[in-house]
Design an enzyme around this catalytic site. Structure first.
Site: not given
Length: 119
Positions: A22, A99
């Site tokens: 990420e 997200k």
């Protein structure tokens, strides 16, 4: 406070998350902001300096989202609400961080964290 300025769907690429990939690859974060403040002065003067300039606010928020990575979107939301409250005219701010590409091994539409802070 019944007056509000709302900024919805601010999409900025960031490198937040607890996983190495990420932070390395990044992903899009979508932010919604609601500011509570008295808009009567701006309405009376018709002058942008008497209100929160939402374009400038969007720029400051984008800098935070694209800036220093954090592990949690809770932390990111807290940093963003601090930016919103930096203007002394803002009595309260609500920030939602979405997200949509969170690393969840199941089909889902969105993950979001919402924080609200007042003076």
């Amino acid at each position: 406070m019944s007056d509000r300025i709302t900024l919805s769907g601010l999409k900025v690429r960031g490198h937040h998350g607890v996983f190495d990939f990420e932070r390395r690859d990044g992903q899009d974060f979508v932010v919604d902001v609601v500011l509570e403040l008295d808009l009567a002065p701006a309405a009376a003067t018709d002058d942008v300096t008497d209100t929160v300039h939402y374009g400038e606010l969007a720029g400051r928020l984008a800098e935070v989202i694209a800036g220093e990575p954090v592990n949690l979107i809770e932390t990111l939301a807290d940093r963003l609400v601090t930016v919103c409250l930096a203007d002394g005219r803002v009595a309260a701010a609500t920030v939602t961080v979405h997200k949509p590409q969170a690393p969840i091994p199941h089909e889902f539409a969105d993950v979001a964290v919402t924080v609200r802070r007042t003076r």
